[in-house]
Design a protein around this motif. Structure first.
Motif, short mmCIF file in Angstrom:
data_model
loop_
_atom_site.label_atom_id
_atom_site.label_comp_id
_atom_site.label_asym_id
_atom_site.label_seq_id
_atom_site.Cartn_x
_atom_site.Cartn_y
_atom_site.Cartn_z
N GLY A 40 -15.19 -2.51 -38.92
CA GLY A 40 -16.15 -2.21 -37.68
C GLY A 40 -17.61 -2.17 -37.78
O GLY A 40 -18.32 -2.07 -37.37
N THR A 72 -11.68 -4.04 -33.71
CA THR A 72 -12.62 -4.72 -34.04
C THR A 72 -12.23 -6.25 -34.09
O THR A 72 -12.95 -7.13 -33.27
CB THR A 72 -13.31 -4.57 -35.55
OG1 THR A 72 -13.62 -3.16 -35.35
CG2 THR A 72 -14.63 -5.39 -35.72
N THR A 117 -17.00 -2.96 -32.29
CA THR A 117 -16.34 -2.96 -31.15
C THR A 117 -17.15 -2.66 -29.87
O THR A 117 -17.23 -3.41 -29.05
CB THR A 117 -15.00 -1.86 -31.37
OG1 THR A 117 -14.19 -2.41 -32.28
CG2 THR A 117 -14.49 -1.97 -29.68
N CYS A 181 -10.16 2.40 -30.96
CA CYS A 181 -10.04 2.31 -32.55
C CYS A 181 -8.51 2.92 -32.94
O CYS A 181 -8.37 4.12 -32.34
CB CYS A 181 -11.06 3.10 -33.10
SG CYS A 181 -11.08 3.27 -34.82
#
Lengths: 274, 274
Positions: A40, A72, A117, A181
């Motif tokens: 990330g 990600t 992201t 996430c």
């Protein structure tokens, strides 16, 4: 069918938990790129290079389908997995987007995730594509990952951190929040308290597990983090855990993410110098 | 002389700052392995593999001396750098240990760092070797790194996190605390408040810069994070910044760690698939 599950590290074990609740008899190979986690904070090019190596590894082990549990990698490199993996590939973005659209009444949706992201705006782009006019508010929450890994998921510190990250989203009056996430489900209770009762949390880990079950034509029972029937989640031999760094912090936190004891991880070598 | 400065990521820029205060005219090459940061969560074997590639890169660029600014790499792989680099190699552990021994009156010393640094016990072993009977208390503080990178260095959240990590060290009555991670100097004020007036902080970044100046026979003026004379710290051309991932989060936080604007980073390729 046999699923390959890829994550940059330990977070994808929340997807494994959800998947095993819905498809307990499907064998799986899990690959955590623990030698290079977290994705990330990295650039698009680097994430795509790592994705290529991971896709080749899991394709080489003969999985039928591939779940990209890493948000990600799903946001920045899903096409890389699709190109290199022969079977169906499920990322976490599309199932999360679908569930967010089903959950929102106001048309104001929040998305939280890693810096990469959020920078990619993968959730936002897809949400706007499917429902033009939708309002998407997003926030990167880098502290959530180490909080989850430390097990500091309740109490004053996570509450203050959540308040700092999430207050702006609350102020926008969103009614659905995508946890973009795989670490964040561990903080779901704190996030829910911070957002208040009117906001539905969309767990992208559970959503992609439901998408996998749907792919097999299985009923879409809600996946959660409840206790499993027999206490055993993964079966050594049938289910295999691969990591690129066998030491480090993975073992210490893996059981908490999986919600069950983990079989001994095996070492995966990705590329000549992964 | 020309120094190579190695760090796993951005944290070593605190060493660069301290070094440039003492040796403003020495050219330097900085290498941050931003494609694989952080090292502090990885295994010994992985850190040593990465160290080998970094040592070869900096040796190949013709530095005269090498500073291993990364505490994890200093603790786990200093011998790798010494084997592969032709000139003098300075890690952060030895200078930190020397300053801690000079600072403690009670013989009770604390060490904080990443999980890998603390697990390695590199500071503790060396402290006990040089002063048998010394009491060393240590704690891994994983949240400190993202707090420093977020710039959340003051206020309620860092104070609570510091209290949680450091209260046990305070209870042991230490009078010197080694900041065994290059990120931690950014949190020095909060750490100092948490520990109280009777505890000296030993900044391993400043300590290794002083060791480098001593190596050149330069006077050991105290290094700190004060403003530099001319506002310019690094000179493009003379000083070069290499990273393994040119994107990602590095640019966003580098200026804060350096305490000055950063020249454009160049891309370093370590091994065929770094």
């Amino acid at each position: 069918m046999k699923w390959g599950v890829f994550d940059s590290g330990v977070g994808g074990l929340t997807v494994v938990h959800a998947l095993k609740e819905l498809l307990p008899d499907d064998p799986l190979d899990y690959l955590g790129d623990t030698a290079r986690v977290p994705y990330g904070i990295r650039s698009v090019e680097t994430v795509r290079r790592y994705a290529r190596e991971a896709a080749e590894f899991l394709a080489g082990r003969g999985a039928d389908g591939l779940i990209v549990a890493c948000n990600t990698a799903s946001a920045l490199a899903l096409d890389v997995f699709c190109d290199l993996f022969p079977g169906p590939v499920l990322g976490v973005v599309e199932p999360g987007v679908q569930e967010a659209l089903a959950a929102t009444a106001s048309g104001r949706v929040g998305v939280i995730g890693t810096p990469a992201t959020i920078r990619s705006d993968a959730y936002g782009r897809r949400l706007r594509e499917l429902r033009p006019g939708i309002e998407v508010h997003s926030a990167a929450c880098p502290l959530f990952v180490p909080l989850a890994e430390e097990g500091w998921t309740d109490g004053e510190i996570p509450a203050l951190v959540a308040e700092r990250y999430l207050a702006p989203l609350r102020a926008h009056g969103i009614d659905a929040l995508v946890l973009g996430c795989t670490h964040y489900p561990l903080l779901a209770a704190t996030i829910a308290r911070t957002m208040g009762a009117g906001v539905s949390l969309v767990d992208s880990a559970a959503a992609v597990a439901r998408a996998a079950a749907a792919h097999e034509g299985k009923p879409l029972a809600p996946a959660g983090r409840g206790a499993l029937r027999d206490g055993g989640l993964l079966r050594p031999g049938r289910d295999r855990i691969f990591v690129t760094d066998p030491g480090g912090s993975f073992r210490g936190v893996a059981d908490r993410f999986l919600g069950a004891p983990l079989p001994e991880p095996e070492v995966a070598v990705l590329g000549p110098h992964a």
